[in-house]
Write a protein that holds these residues in place. Structure first.
Motif, short mmCIF file in Angstrom:
data_model
loop_
_atom_site.label_atom_id
_atom_site.label_comp_id
_atom_site.label_asym_id
_atom_site.label_seq_id
_atom_site.Cartn_x
_atom_site.Cartn_y
_atom_site.Cartn_z
N GLU A 633 0.83 -1.20 0.00
CA GLU A 633 0.00 0.00 0.00
C GLU A 633 0.87 1.25 0.00
OE1 GLU A 633 -3.67 1.96 2.57
OE2 GLU A 633 -2.88 -0.03 3.10
N ALA A 634 1.97 1.18 0.77
CA ALA A 634 2.89 2.32 0.81
C ALA A 634 3.48 2.56 -0.57
CB ALA A 634 3.98 2.07 1.84
N THR A 635 3.86 1.51 -1.26
CA THR A 635 4.44 1.64 -2.59
C THR A 635 3.43 2.26 -3.56
OG1 THR A 635 5.81 -0.30 -2.21
CG2 THR A 635 5.51 0.38 -4.48
N GLU A 636 2.16 1.88 -3.45
CA GLU A 636 1.12 2.43 -4.32
C GLU A 636 0.94 3.93 -4.09
OE1 GLU A 636 -3.65 1.90 -5.29
OE2 GLU A 636 -2.66 0.54 -3.88
N THR A 637 0.88 4.33 -2.84
CA THR A 637 0.71 5.75 -2.53
C THR A 637 1.93 6.53 -2.97
OG1 THR A 637 -0.62 5.12 -0.62
CG2 THR A 637 0.17 7.38 -0.69
N GLN A 638 3.13 5.94 -2.73
CA GLN A 638 4.37 6.61 -3.14
C GLN A 638 4.42 6.78 -4.64
OE1 GLN A 638 7.70 4.82 -1.26
NE2 GLN A 638 9.03 6.59 -1.53
N ALA A 639 3.93 5.76 -5.39
CA ALA A 639 3.89 5.86 -6.85
C ALA A 639 2.95 6.98 -7.29
CB ALA A 639 3.44 4.54 -7.44
N LYS A 640 1.84 7.12 -6.60
CA LYS A 640 0.90 8.23 -6.91
C LYS A 640 1.57 9.57 -6.67
CE LYS A 640 -3.51 5.91 -5.88
NZ LYS A 640 -4.69 5.95 -5.00
N LEU A 641 2.32 9.67 -5.54
CA LEU A 641 3.01 10.93 -5.23
C LEU A 641 4.02 11.27 -6.31
CD1 LEU A 641 3.77 13.26 -3.37
CD2 LEU A 641 5.27 11.69 -2.11
N ARG A 642 4.84 10.28 -6.71
CA ARG A 642 5.86 10.52 -7.73
C ARG A 642 5.21 10.92 -9.07
NH1 ARG A 642 9.65 5.21 -6.44
NH2 ARG A 642 10.44 5.96 -4.41
N ARG A 643 4.12 10.23 -9.42
CA ARG A 643 3.44 10.55 -10.68
C ARG A 643 2.90 11.98 -10.66
NH1 ARG A 643 1.36 5.93 -11.11
NH2 ARG A 643 -0.60 6.33 -10.01
N LEU A 644 2.34 12.38 -9.51
CA LEU A 644 1.82 13.76 -9.39
C LEU A 644 2.95 14.77 -9.49
CD1 LEU A 644 -0.49 15.75 -8.76
CD2 LEU A 644 0.00 15.40 -6.33
N LEU A 645 4.07 14.49 -8.78
CA LEU A 645 5.19 15.43 -8.81
C LEU A 645 5.77 15.57 -10.20
CD1 LEU A 645 7.02 14.45 -5.48
CD2 LEU A 645 5.46 16.36 -5.86
N GLN A 646 5.77 14.47 -10.97
CA GLN A 646 6.30 14.52 -12.32
C GLN A 646 5.37 15.25 -13.28
OE1 GLN A 646 7.03 10.46 -13.45
NE2 GLN A 646 9.00 10.34 -12.37
N LYS A 647 4.08 14.93 -13.24
CA LYS A 647 3.13 15.42 -14.24
C LYS A 647 2.66 16.84 -13.99
CE LYS A 647 2.92 11.50 -16.50
NZ LYS A 647 3.44 11.39 -17.88
N SER A 648 2.56 17.24 -12.75
CA SER A 648 1.99 18.55 -12.43
C SER A 648 3.07 19.63 -12.37
CB SER A 648 1.24 18.48 -11.10
OG SER A 648 0.80 19.76 -10.71
N ASP A 649 2.70 20.80 -12.82
CA ASP A 649 3.59 21.96 -12.71
C ASP A 649 2.99 23.05 -11.83
OD1 ASP A 649 5.53 20.89 -14.47
OD2 ASP A 649 4.29 21.48 -16.19
N LEU A 650 1.94 22.71 -11.10
CA LEU A 650 1.20 23.75 -10.38
C LEU A 650 1.46 23.78 -8.88
CD1 LEU A 650 -2.24 23.41 -12.22
CD2 LEU A 650 -0.53 25.18 -12.54
N TYR A 651 2.00 22.75 -8.31
CA TYR A 651 2.18 22.74 -6.85
C TYR A 651 3.36 23.63 -6.45
CZ TYR A 651 5.51 19.14 -8.33
OH TYR A 651 6.51 18.46 -8.96
N ARG A 652 3.42 23.92 -5.16
CA ARG A 652 4.49 24.77 -4.60
C ARG A 652 5.71 23.90 -4.33
NH1 ARG A 652 1.18 27.01 0.26
NH2 ARG A 652 3.20 27.85 0.92
N VAL A 653 6.72 24.02 -5.19
CA VAL A 653 7.88 23.13 -5.14
C VAL A 653 8.71 23.36 -3.88
CG1 VAL A 653 9.94 22.35 -6.36
CG2 VAL A 653 7.91 23.07 -7.65
N HIS A 654 9.00 24.61 -3.58
CA HIS A 654 9.85 24.91 -2.41
C HIS A 654 9.17 24.45 -1.13
CE1 HIS A 654 12.93 27.15 -4.57
NE2 HIS A 654 11.96 27.78 -5.26
N PHE A 655 7.85 24.62 -1.07
CA PHE A 655 7.12 24.19 0.14
C PHE A 655 7.24 22.69 0.33
CE2 PHE A 655 3.10 22.49 1.84
CZ PHE A 655 3.12 23.07 3.11
#
Length: 860
Positions: A633-655
Motif C-alpha cells: 500500500e505504501a508503494t502504491e501511494t508513493q507511486a501516486k506521489l511521484r506521478r503527481l510530482l512529475q506530471k503537475s507543474d502547479l504545486y508549490r515546489v519549495h514548500f
C-alpha cells in the motif's frame, strides 16, 4: 345441435274465417304485400284479408286477419300461384295455365283482359333490368316443352321480350337480372338469357323429390341439393356459403337472415347460415306452403295460414349469452349487422363482446376474455371493480346499467377459491399492463396505474419497480397507503420521488439502511442512495445527507461529489472549496475528491495540486513509520506521489522540498529539484544516493518531454558527465556510462562525447554507440539532401512559370480599363495577374485578391 328460440308460430287466418264449414276447400297458394294477405284456393277463389299486428310486451306479436272480399275467377281449376305487383296495383294469378291480371283492391280482372297463356309456373324478377318503374318482369316456364319465356307486364297489357330453349324440361325457376336459376329434370343450371351462356351447377334427381329454387338476395339463390343439403349458389356458379343440412323430405325453404327455414311433412326447421347448425325445430304437420314476403315468413296447411314471428336478434343473443354459448352468440351478433343501422349495431355489438368477455373470464378463459374485452372497447374499470379495493377511493366510476355480468366481486366469482383468485389477479396484471399505454386507458389512467401498483405490491412482483421508475399515473394517497401496508418501503420511496418528494424518499431509504424499517428489495440500497444523491439537483438535500453517506463509507460516499455532472449549474451550486471543507473530517474521501479535481477534471489550481501532494506525502510518511506491514500500500501511494510530482507543474515546489527535508525520500527530492531546473543536483541524487541508473535515464526522458531536442541532449550530457566524473576506477559508473551511450546513441553529440571519454576505452566497447551515431548522422545528412532537392525542384517550377508569364505579350492602350477601379491607364506601368487581368499598381497594392476569381492572386 343446440336449440335456441328464434321463431314463434302464430296463427294468422283460421280455418273458419276462410272456409266456414266447407270441408273440401283447400289453400293452394298465399301472397302477402304489406298488410294485404291474399289466399288462393282449390275451388278457384281468391280471398283478400287485412292483417293487423298487435305487439305483446312479454311475448311474440299476434295477428288478426279481417276478410275484405273474395272473388271467383271463373274457372274450375285451382288457383296455383299469386304474385302482387304493388307498383301496378295488380295481382298476378296463375290458374289453368294462364296468368291473369286483377285489381289488388277489388279483385276485378283488368278491362283489357290481358293475360299470359301457356304458363306452368312463373317468377317475378326482383332485380329488373328494363328500368321502367311501371312494369314488372315475369319469367314463366311454358307448357311448351323445354321453353322459358320473359314478359313485361304493365297495368293492362303484357309483352313478350325473350324466349329461351333449354336442354331439359325446366321444373322451377328464379330470376335475378339477366340470370335465370333453373331446376331441370336432372340438374340445376344458371342461364344468362341476355348472352345465352349457361353454367351447370350440380346434378339433381327430380323424380325422387321436387326441386327448390329460391332467390334469397342479390345474385344469390338457395337450392335443394342431393343428400338433404340446402345449397347456395351465385350467378357466377359458385357457392360463397357452406351448405346447411336439412331433412331429406323438405318441400319448401326460404331465408330470414341469418336463418334458413325449411319445411317438411312434420316439422319446420331453422338452420343458421352463419355456422350451418340447426337451431330450432317446430312441429308443423300437413304444411305445404313456406314463403318469405319482405321479411315476413308465412307457412300454411291446406286449412290455415300461420306466421313465423322472429324473436328480436338481441333477445336471441342475450339468451345465448345467458346459456354461456358465447361463440354462437358472437356469430349471431356478427350476422345481425346487415339488419341493424350501423351506429346502433356498433353499440349493441360492443356490449355483446363485453358480456361475452366476462363469461369467458368467469370460466378462466383469459386469452379469449382479453381479446373480447379489447375488441369490445371495455371500460377497463368494469373489470377492475370486480377486485375489492383496487379502484382508488377517489374514483367516481359506477358499473354499467344494465350490468355486463352477474358478479358482485371476485370473491363471488371464484367462490373463495384462492387458486382461481390468484389466476384472476395475474390476468388483470397482464391485461392492465398491456392496455395502460393504449387508447383504452385514455381518461382514467390514474385508476389503471393505481390498480396495477396494488396488484404488483400484493403479489411481490418485480414489475412494481419498473412501473414506478417510468411514467405513471399512480395516485399518491392510495398508493402510498397500500405500499406501506405491504411493507414495500423502497417502492414507496420511488413513488415519493416520482411525485417530487425527494426528501421523503431519501429519508425512507436511509431508514431501511439503518434498520429502522425492514425491506429487502435492494441489497445495494446504500449505493443506490449515493447514486441518487449524485444526480439530485436539490443542493440542500445533498448536503443534508452528505455526512451520512460518508460515515457509512468514505470511498463510496465521496462519489456524491466526484461523479456529479459538472455542468454550469452544478459548478455554481457545489463549490469545490465547500466540498473540501466538508471532507476534512474524512481523509480518505478528501484524497479521492482531490484526485478527482486534479487528475480527472484537470483543474489548474495550485492549492488543489499542493494539497493533494501534501496528503500523499503525509500518507507515505505515516506508512513508512508504521510497522503494520503495509508495504504494498505504501508503494502504491508513493507511486501516486511521484506521478503527481512529475506530471503537475502547479504545486508549490519549495514548500514540498521543505516538507521532504530529512524525510528520507530521495527520489521525490530529485523530482522536485528537477522541477526547479536543478538537473545536476537531481541526477546526482539518483546516481550517487540511490544508485538507480535506470531512474536517472527515465529522469532525462520525462524531464525533457515536450521540450526541444537540445534540452534533452543537455540532460543526457549532464548524466554522462556525472558518470565519468568518478574516474576510471569507479567501475560501476563506467559500466553505466557505456550502457547509457549504447542505449541512447541518438541523444548525444558524438563529437562532444568523444572528447569527454577516457583514452583507455576501446572502440569495441563503444561500437553500438558509434554505429548509432554514424547512422543518425548519415540519416540527417541524407534527409537534408532530400529536402534541398525538393526545394530546388519547387524553385525550378516557379521559375518556369514566371518565364512563361513574362514570355507572353501584353497590349496596353488608353482604351484598356483597370479591372479594379475601371479607369483607363495613363502611363505604361501596370500589374498583370496570372489570369491576364491588368490593374493599376496602386490598385494592386490596395487589393490582394484576383478581380476575376475568388482566390487570392499574389503572383504577377
Amino acid at each position: 345441435m343446440m336449440n335456441i328460440k328464434a321463431f314463434t308460430l302464430v296463427s294468422a287466418v283460421e280455418r273458419e274465417l276462410l272456409m266456414g264449414d266447407k270441408e273440401r276447400i283447400n289453400i293452394e297458394c298465399v301472397e302477402c304485400c304489406g298488410r294485404d294477405l291474399y289466399v288462393g284456393t282449390n275451388d278457384c277463389f281468391v280471398y283478400h284479408f287485412l292483417l293487423e299486428e298487435r305487439p305483446v310486451p312479454a311475448g311474440p306479436a299476434t295477428f288478426t286477419a279481417t276478410k275484405q272480399l273474395h272473388r271467383h275467377l271463373g274457372f274450375k281449376k285451382p288457383v296455383n300461384e299469386l304474385r302482387a305487383a304493388s307498383a301496378l296495383n295488380r295481382l298476378l294469378v296463375l290458374c289453368d295455365n294462364s296468368i291473369s291480371l286483377v285489381n289488388m283492391l277489388n279483385l276485378e280482372p283488368v278491362p283489357s283482359g290481358a293475360r299470359i297463356k301457356g304458363a306452368a309456373t312463373f317468377a317475378l324478377n326482383e332485380n329488373p333490368v328494363s328500368g321502367d318503374p311501371f312494369c314488372v318482369e315475369v319469367c314463366i316456364i311454358s307448357v311448351k316443352r323445354r321453353t322459358i319465356q320473359m314478359f313485361l307486364v304493365y297495368e293492362d297489357r303484357v309483352q313478350i321480350v325473350k324466349e329461351v330453349s333449354t336442354s331439359e324440361q325446366p321444373l322451377a325457376v328464379a330470376v335475378d337480372g339477366h340470370f335465370l336459376c333453373l331446376a331441370l329434370t336432372t340438374q340445376y343450371i344458371i342461364h344468362n338469357y341476355s348472352t345465352g351462356v349457361s353454367q351447370d351447377l350440380f346434378p339433381y334427381c327430380s323424380e325422387e323429390r321436387p326441386p327448390i329454387v329460391k332467390r334469397i338476395g342479390r345474385q344469390e339463390f338457395l337450392l335443394a341439393g342431393p343428400g338433404g343439403l340446402g345449397m347456395f349458389a351465385t350467378v357466377a356458379g359458385i357457392s360463397q356459403r357452406a351448405p346447411v343440412h336439412w331433412s331429406e323430405n323438405v318441400i319448401g325453404a326460404t331465408v330470414s337472415f341469418p336463418y334458413v327455414i325449411a319445411l317438411d311433412d312434420e316439422f319446420i326447421t331453422v338452420h343458421s347460415m352463419l355456422d350451418q347448425q340447426q337451431k330450432q325445430t317446430l312441429p308443423f304437420k300437413e304444411g305445404h306452403i313456406l314463403q318469405d314476403f319482405e321479411g315476413r315468413v308465412i307457412v300454411a296447411t291446406s286449412k290455415g295460414v300461420y306466421i313465423l314471428v322472429p324473436l328480436p336478434l338481441e333477445k336471441q343473443i342475450q339468451d345465448l349469452l345467458a346459456s354461456r354459448r358465447v361463440e354462437e352468440a358472437l356469430v349471431l351478433a356478427k350476422g345481425a349487422r346487415r339488419n341493424i343501422p350501423k351506429e346502433k349495431f356498433q353499440v349493441m355489438y360492443r356490449r355483446i363482446l363485453q358480456q361475452a368477455g366476462f363469461i369467458q373470464f368467469a370460466q378462466l378463459q383469459f386469452l379469449e376474455a382479453k381479446e373480447l374485452f379489447r375488441s369490445g372497447q371495455l371500460d377497463v374499470r368494469e373489470l377492475i371493480s370486480l377486485y375489492p379495493f383496487l379502484l382508488p377511493t377517489s374514483s367516481s366510476f359506477t358499473r354499467s346499467h344494465p350490468p355486463l355480468h352477474e358478479y358482485a366481486d371476485l370473491n363471488q366469482l371464484t367462490q373463495g377459491d384462492q387458486e382461481k383468485m390468484a389466476k384472476c389477479k395475474r390476468f388483470l396484471m397482464s391485461y392492465l399492463n398491456e392496455v395502460r399505454s393504449t387508447e383504452v386507458a385514455n381518461g382514467y389512467k390514474e385508476d389503471i396505474d393505481t390498480a396495477l401498483l396494488k396488484l404488483y405490491a400484493e403479489a411481490d412482483h418485480d414489475s412494481l419497480l419498473d412501473l414506478l421508475v417510468t411514467e405513471n399515473f399512480c395516485l399518491l394517497t392510495d398508493s402510498a397507503a397500500w405500499l406501506e401496508k405491504h411493507k414495500k418501503y423502497f417502492a414507496l420511496g420511488l413513488l415519493y420521488h416520482y411525485n417530487n418528494q425527494d426528501a421523503a424518499a431519501v429519508q425512507l431509504w436511509v431508514n431501511i439502511v439503518n434498520g429502522d424499517v425492514q425491506d429487502s428489495t435492494r441489497s445495494d440500497l446504500y449505493e443506490y442512495i449515493v447514486d441518487f444523491l449524485t444526480y439530485c439537483l436539490d443542493e440542500e438535500l445533498v448536503w443534508a445527507y452528505a455526512d451520512w453517506v460518508l460515515q457509512k463509507s468514505e470511498e463510496v460516499g465521496v462519489q456524491v461529489f466526484t461523479r456529479r455532472p459538472l455542468d454550469e449549474q452544478q459548478k455554481n451550486s457545489f463549490n469545490p472549496d465547500d466540498i473540501i471543507n466538508c471532507l476534512k473530517k474524512y481523509p480518505k474521501a478528501l484524497v479521492k475528491y482531490l484526485e478527482h479535481l486534479v487528475i480527472d477534471k484537470r483543474l489548474q489550481k495550485e492549492e488543489y495540486h499542493t494539497h493533494l501532494a501534501v496528503l500523499y506525502l503525509e500518507e507515505v510518511l505515516q506508512q513508512r513509520a508504521s510497522t503494520s506491514g503495509k508495504g504494498a500500500e505504501a508503494t502504491e501511494t508513493q507511486a501516486k506521489l511521484r506521478r503527481l510530482l512529475q506530471k503537475s507543474d502547479l504545486y508549490r515546489v519549495h514548500f514540498l522540498l521543505e516538507r521532504l527535508r530529512g524525510a528520507g525520500l530521495p527520489m521525490e527530492s530529485a523530482i522536485l529539484h528537477g522541477k526547479l531546473g536543478e538537473h545536476e543536483k537531481a541526477l546526482h541524487i539518483l546516481v550517487h544516493e540511490l544508485r538507480d541508473f535506470a531512474a536517472a535515464e527515465d529522469y532525462c526522458l520525462w524531464c525533457s518531454e515536450g521540450r526541444e531536442p537540445p534540452h534533452r541532449q543537455h540532460l543526457f550530457h549532464t548524466l554522462l558527465a556525472i558518470y565519468l566524473r568518478a574516474g576510471p576506477a569507479a567501475h560501476e559508473l563506467a559500466v553505466a556510462a557505456v550502457d547509457l551511450l549504447n542505449h541512447h546513441a541518438t541523444e548525444f553529440d558524438a563529437a562532444q562525447v568523444l572528447q569527454m571519454l577516457p583514452d583507455t576505452w576501446s572502440v569495441q566497447l563503444l561500437c553500438p554507440f558509434l554505429m548509432g551515431a554514424m547512422r543518425d548522422s548519415v540519416h540527417a545528412r541524407r534527409t537534408m539532401q532530400v529536402a534541398l532537392g525538393l526545394a530546388r525542384s519547387e524553385n525550378l517550377i516557379y521559375t518556369y512559370d514566371k518565364m512563361k508569364l513574362k514570355g507572353s505579350s501584353v497590349r496596353l492602350s488608353d482604351k484598356k480599363l483597370c479591372q479594379i477601379c475601371q479607369n483607363p491607364f495613363c502611363e505604361p506601368v501596370f500589374v498583370r495577374y496570372p489570369n491576364g487581368g491588368l490593374v493599376h499598381t496602386h490598385c494592386a497594392a490596395s487589393r490582394h485578391t484576383n478581380p476575376s476569381s475568388s482566390s487570392p492572386g499574389t503572383r504577377t
